[in-house]
Enzyme design. Structure first.
Site, PDB file in Angstrom:
ATOM      1  N   SER A  63    -102.407  32.921   5.435  1.00  0.00           N
ATOM      2  CA  SER A  63    -103.791  32.687   5.855  1.00  0.00           C
ATOM      3  C   SER A  63    -104.751  33.774   5.378  1.00  0.00           C
ATOM      4  O   SER A  63    -105.953  33.523   5.240  1.00  0.00           O
ATOM      5  CB  SER A  63    -103.865  32.562   7.376  1.00  0.00           C
ATOM      6  N   ASP A 212    -109.515  36.694  16.874  1.00  0.00           N
ATOM      7  CA  ASP A 212    -108.060  36.744  17.040  1.00  0.00           C
ATOM      8  C   ASP A 212    -107.487  38.119  16.699  1.00  0.00           C
ATOM      9  O   ASP A 212    -106.315  38.395  16.971  1.00  0.00           O
ATOM     10  CB  ASP A 212    -107.374  35.658  16.201  1.00  0.00           C
ATOM     11  N   HIS A 215    -107.312  38.015  11.483  1.00  0.00           N
ATOM     12  CA  HIS A 215    -107.911  37.551  10.230  1.00  0.00           C
ATOM     13  C   HIS A 215    -109.269  38.212   9.994  1.00  0.00           C
ATOM     14  O   HIS A 215    -110.101  38.247  10.896  1.00  0.00           O
ATOM     15  CB  HIS A 215    -108.059  36.034  10.260  1.00  0.00           C
TER      16      HIS A 215
END
Length: 240
Positions: A63, A212, A215
């Site tokens: 990601s 989060d 990221h």
């Protein structure tokens, strides 16, 4: 004789039916959302493999490479392409990142990716999800080496850049140390270039990461792109 249902029974049946409808709708929505995420992860690969006029740099990762939570143009791979274009270099940055990818799933996918087009430079950014899941670092190391071997079998002259990763000591400092040591060891054994820590000056900095805490934000990706560029640019000059 017709069966007569009481009002409570009718109400219960209606609630059961409504619950079933909501459940089925939720499942369908979740499936569609997952399919959409998967399409988003592979769109870049499908779109840019048609361009054969430029030398290809494949960014193969999770990601972080895919640019989770930000516009693709703001992810570090998109920023790298702009750096390349600003210098008039004849390279195309291919974003082959897939959210949630581990080194094991990357190993099963890499052959399909690198067979789709010529590859001059391969940037390998995997391992972070292994660390977050507590996978044995020996397994991560074995998979990274196998990915490099597969790429070299298909493209013997490819240049490889490995992105190092660190994890918080949530699973103990001993595990974190073993995990961190994997990347320089793989780089040395396989004779590939190493970025010591992909998230240098970004990891653990709240304002540079999404809520989060994992990221990067667009500003975080800007810093990551500069970190990658320091190691990638000399490779471009060598192959230019």
């Amino acid at each position: 004789m017709k069966a007569i249902m009481s009002k409570p029974s009718i109400m219960i049946n209606k609630l059961i039916t409504l619950s079933l409808i909501i459940f089925l709708f939720s499942c369908n929505t979740e499936i569609k959302q997952k399919e959409s995420e998967n399409r988003a992860d592979t769109t870049n690969i499908q779109e840019i493999t048609t361009n054969e006029d430029r030398k290809n740099i494949i960014f193969f990762g999770n990601s972080l490479t895919a640019g989770y939570g930000v516009d693709p143009s703001e992810a570090f791979t998109g920023r790298i392409q702009r750096k390349i274009d600003s210098l008039g270099l004849d390279y195309l940055a291919i974003n082959a990142g897939v959210s949630g990818e581990t080194t094991a799933s990357g190993l099963s996918r890499v052959e399909w990716v690198v067979k789709r087009q010529p590859v001059e430079i391969f940037v390998l950014e995997l391992g972070g999800n292994d660390g977050l899941r507590g996978i044995d670092p020996e397994e991560t190391e074995k998979n990274l080496k196998a990915i490099i071997d597969k790429v070299r079998i298909i493209h013997p002259d490819v240049e490889i850049l490995l992105a190092g990763m660190m994890i918080p000591p949530n699973m103990g400092s001993a595990y974190a140390s073993r995990f961190q040591a994997v990347f320089p060891r793989v780089a040395e054994e396989k004779n590939v270039e190493l970025i010591p820590f992909l998230l240098e000056d970004v990891g653990g900095v709240a304002k540079l990461n999404l809520p989060d805490g994992i990221h990067p934000t667009p500003e975080g990706h800007k810093i990551v792109s500069n970190t990658v560029w320091k190691f990638l640019r000399p490779m471009l000059q060598e192959n230019g």
